[in-house]
Design an enzyme around this catalytic site. Structure first.
Site, PDB file in Angstrom:
ATOM      1  N   SER A  81      -2.322 -11.486  38.787  1.00  0.00           N
ATOM      2  CA  SER A  81      -2.159 -11.614  37.334  1.00  0.00           C
ATOM      3  C   SER A  81      -1.036 -10.740  36.797  1.00  0.00           C
ATOM      4  O   SER A  81      -0.800 -10.718  35.587  1.00  0.00           O
ATOM      5  CB  SER A  81      -3.471 -11.272  36.628  1.00  0.00           C
ATOM      6  OG  SER A  81      -3.860  -9.954  36.927  1.00  0.00           O
ATOM      7  N   THR A 196      -4.400  -8.343  32.531  1.00  0.00           N
ATOM      8  CA  THR A 196      -3.110  -7.736  32.209  1.00  0.00           C
ATOM      9  C   THR A 196      -3.207  -6.245  32.450  1.00  0.00           C
ATOM     10  O   THR A 196      -4.249  -5.656  32.201  1.00  0.00           O
ATOM     11  CB  THR A 196      -2.823  -7.975  30.710  1.00  0.00           C
ATOM     12  OG1 THR A 196      -2.764  -9.377  30.480  1.00  0.00           O
ATOM     13  CG2 THR A 196      -1.538  -7.326  30.267  1.00  0.00           C
ATOM     14  N   THR A 214       2.352  -8.510  32.729  1.00  0.00           N
ATOM     15  CA  THR A 214       1.466  -9.596  33.162  1.00  0.00           C
ATOM     16  C   THR A 214       2.273 -10.793  33.647  1.00  0.00           C
ATOM     17  O   THR A 214       3.448 -10.953  33.282  1.00  0.00           O
ATOM     18  CB  THR A 214       0.575 -10.047  31.980  1.00  0.00           C
ATOM     19  OG1 THR A 214      -0.393 -10.988  32.441  1.00  0.00           O
ATOM     20  CG2 THR A 214       1.389 -10.704  30.871  1.00  0.00           C
ATOM     21  N   ARG A 224       5.139 -20.798  28.058  1.00  0.00           N
ATOM     22  CA  ARG A 224       4.085 -20.128  27.290  1.00  0.00           C
ATOM     23  C   ARG A 224       4.229 -18.602  27.419  1.00  0.00           C
ATOM     24  O   ARG A 224       4.413 -18.066  28.502  1.00  0.00           O
ATOM     25  CB  ARG A 224       2.713 -20.566  27.801  1.00  0.00           C
ATOM     26  CG  ARG A 224       1.529 -19.906  27.087  1.00  0.00           C
ATOM     27  CD  ARG A 224       1.028 -18.673  27.781  1.00  0.00           C
ATOM     28  NE  ARG A 224      -0.138 -18.085  27.128  1.00  0.00           N
ATOM     29  CZ  ARG A 224      -0.641 -16.887  27.429  1.00  0.00           C
ATOM     30  NH1 ARG A 224      -0.095 -16.157  28.370  1.00  0.00           N
ATOM     31  NH2 ARG A 224      -1.671 -16.414  26.782  1.00  0.00           N
ATOM     32  N   VAL A 225       4.135 -17.914  26.305  1.00  0.00           N
ATOM     33  CA  VAL A 225       4.182 -16.457  26.298  1.00  0.00           C
ATOM     34  C   VAL A 225       2.947 -15.944  25.573  1.00  0.00           C
ATOM     35  O   VAL A 225       2.584 -16.463  24.512  1.00  0.00           O
ATOM     36  CB  VAL A 225       5.473 -15.964  25.599  1.00  0.00           C
ATOM     37  CG1 VAL A 225       5.422 -14.460  25.368  1.00  0.00           C
ATOM     38  CG2 VAL A 225       6.700 -16.334  26.429  1.00  0.00           C
ATOM     39  N   GLY A 226       2.308 -14.946  26.150  1.00  0.00           N
ATOM     40  CA  GLY A 226       1.115 -14.382  25.522  1.00  0.00           C
ATOM     41  C   GLY A 226       1.434 -13.147  24.703  1.00  0.00           C
ATOM     42  O   GLY A 226       2.548 -12.966  24.198  1.00  0.00           O
ATOM     43  N   THR A 247      -5.915  -6.884  26.633  1.00  0.00           N
ATOM     44  CA  THR A 247      -6.002  -7.798  27.763  1.00  0.00           C
ATOM     45  C   THR A 247      -6.829  -8.993  27.315  1.00  0.00           C
ATOM     46  O   THR A 247      -7.566  -8.911  26.338  1.00  0.00           O
ATOM     47  CB  THR A 247      -6.620  -7.095  28.979  1.00  0.00           C
ATOM     48  OG1 THR A 247      -6.610  -7.981  30.100  1.00  0.00           O
ATOM     49  CG2 THR A 247      -8.043  -6.652  28.723  1.00  0.00           C
ATOM     50  N   GLY A 248      -6.693 -10.093  27.996  1.00  0.00           N
ATOM     51  CA  GLY A 248      -7.472 -11.276  27.620  1.00  0.00           C
ATOM     52  C   GLY A 248      -6.570 -12.375  27.080  1.00  0.00           C
ATOM     53  O   GLY A 248      -5.379 -12.424  27.392  1.00  0.00           O
TER      54      GLY A 248
HETATM   55  N1  GLY Z   1      -2.987 -11.104  27.758  1.00  0.00           N
HETATM   56  C1  GLY Z   1      -1.910 -11.654  28.427  1.00  0.00           C
HETATM   57  C2  GLY Z   1      -1.645 -13.075  28.194  1.00  0.00           C
HETATM   58  O1  GLY Z   1      -2.406 -13.734  27.507  1.00  0.00           O
HETATM   59  O2  GLY Z   1      -0.675 -13.570  28.690  1.00  0.00           O
END
Ligand code: GLY
Length: 336
Positions: A81, A196, A214, A224-226, A247-248
Site C-alpha cells: 500500500s 497509508t 501511499t 485517481r488521487v486520494g 489513513t483510510g
Molecule cells: N488514504 C490514502 C488514499 O485514499 O489514497
C-alpha cells in the site's frame, strides 16, 4: 497486528504507570509534556519511526527525520500500500502519492507519480526547490528525473500477480482496509488492502514536521488521487499547535479537509484525542448512512508531544516512538 505486537501493546498499556519513560495506549493520548516524539500509522509505522528516530537522535532536523521514516515502507517489498511494492491501478500502472510539511508552513507533494521509488523525497524537492506545492503525473516524474532520481520499473512480480488475479473479476470496489490484515501477507486480488503511512515528529524544541506516502487504493481508476498528497487532507502541521495525518478512504478525508480540521480543533483547545474523535464523528454523521464499512483514521501529535488517534472502524493501529521506547504499537479507539 501480530500476536506478539498485540501482546506488547496490551502489556505496555497495563504496565504504563510502572514503566517510566514509556508511553502507552491509554496514556499515549494523555501523556503530553514529553518531547521529542514520533508517531505514525499502522504496524509498519514501527520501523518507520525507528528510522526517523535515528535521524532525530543524531541531531538531524524533524524534516530529515520524517523523510527518512517515510522511505522505509516505500522501500519495503512486502508493503502493498506504499511505495515500490504497492498494488497498481485498474490498468496495471503503479502511481504513488506523497506529501511532506514542516511546522512553519512549508510543504511539497507529488501525486500519481510513476517509476520513482521514493515519492516522499520528490515531495521534499518540490517543497525546497520550486515555488510550487504539488506536482502531478508525468510532470512530477520529469521533475524527479531532472533532479537525479532514477527511473525504475516499480511493479513487483507479486503486485502484478495480485493485479492479474483482480482482473479475472475486475470488480471495481476500491475500499480501505480496516483491519490491516493483508500487510505482509500478499493476498492476491484482495481489494481490501489499502493503508497509508502518515508520520509526525516533534523535536526537543517543539518543532514539528510530517510526511504521508501511499500507493493509494488498489485497482483505482488511473489518475485517481486520494488525501495523502493533499495538504490539509492527508497531512497538516503547524508549529503553533501540532500536526495530524490520516489513513483510510481518501475521498472522505478530502471532503472534510480532515487533517487541517484536526489541527484547527486542537488550536481551539481540543486535545489531540478529542480533535481526532470530532473529525471522525463529522465523517460518520455525514457519510455512514451510505457506507457502513467506511474506514478513516486520524493520528495527531500536539506540539507538547501529546498523542491522539481515532478511527471509524476497529483495527487502526499506530506506532509511538520516544526516548523511552522506540517500538510501541497501539490499537486506536474507534467509533464502531
Ligand atoms: N488514504 C490514502 C488514499 O485514499 O489514497
Amino acid at each position: 497486528m501480530t500476536d506478539r505486537r498485540r501482546f506488547l501493546a496490551t502489556t505496555l498499556a497495563a504496565g504504563a504507570a510502572a514503566l517510566p519513560g514509556v508511553s502507552c495506549a491509554g496514556s499515549a493520548a494523555q501523556a503530553g509534556k514529553r518531547r521529542p516524539r514520533i508517531v505514525s500509522t499502522w504496524d509498519f509505522g514501527v520501523a518507520a519511526n525507528q528510522a526517523a528516530w535515528q535521524v532525530l537522535n543524531k541531531g538531524g532536523s524533524v524534516l530529515d527525520a520524517v523523510e527518512a521514516g517515510a522511505r522505509v515502507p516505500e522501500a519495503d517489498p512486502k508493503n502493498h500500500s506504499v511505495g515500490r511494492a504497492g498494488y497498481p491501478d485498474r490498468d496495471g500502472r503503479l502511481t504513488l502519492d506523497a506529501s511532506i510539511m514542516d511546522g512553519n508552513g512549508d510543504c511539497g507533494a507529488v501525486a500519481a507519480i510513476e517509476h520513482i521509488a521514493h515519492p516522499i523525497s520528490v515531495a521534499r524537492r518540490v517543497m525546497e526547490k520550486t515555488p510550487h506545492v504539488l506536482l502531478v503525473g508525468y510532470g512530477a516524474e520529469q521533475f524527479a528525473i531532472e533532479r537525479g532520481f532514477p527511473k525504475e520499473e516499480l511493479l513487483t512480480p507479486e503486485s502484478e500477480q495480485a493485479w492479474r488475479e483482480w482482473l479475472k473479476k475486475s470488480e471495481y470496489k476500491p475500499s480501505a482496509n480496516s483491519e490491516n490484515k493483508t500487510y505482509g501477507k500478499g493476498k492476491p486480488g484482495d481489494a481490501n488492502n489499502h493503508d497509508t503511512l502518515g508520520l509526525l515528529a516533534v523535536d526537543a524544541q517543539g518543532r514539528l514536521a510530517g510526511a504521508c506516502t501511499t500507493s493509494g487504493m488498489a485497482w483505482k481508476l488511473h489518475g485517481r488521487v486520494g488525501d495523502s498528497p493533499i495538504i490539509g487532507a492527508g497531512l497538516y502541521v503547524d508549529n503553533e499547535v501540532g500536526g495530524a495525518t490520516s489513513t483510510g478512504v481518501g475521498e472522505e478525508v478530502i471532503r472534510t479537509a480532515g487533517s487541517f480540521l484536526v489541527v484547527e480543533l486542537m488550536r481551539q483547545g481540543r486535545t489531540p484525542q478529542q480533535a481526532c474523535e470530532e473529525a471522525v464523528r463529522r465523517i460518520v454523521r455525514k457519510r455512514m448512512k451510505t457506507a457502513r464499512d467506511l474506514q478513516v483514521g486520524f493520528l495527531a501529535l500536539g506540539r507538547n508531544g501529546e498523542v491522539g488517534a481515532y478511527a471509524i472502524q476497529k483495527g487502526f493501529t499506530y506506532a509511538v516512538c520516544d526516548s523511552g521506547k522506540q517500538d510501541a504499537l497501539f490499537d486506536s479507539t474507534s467509533a464502531m
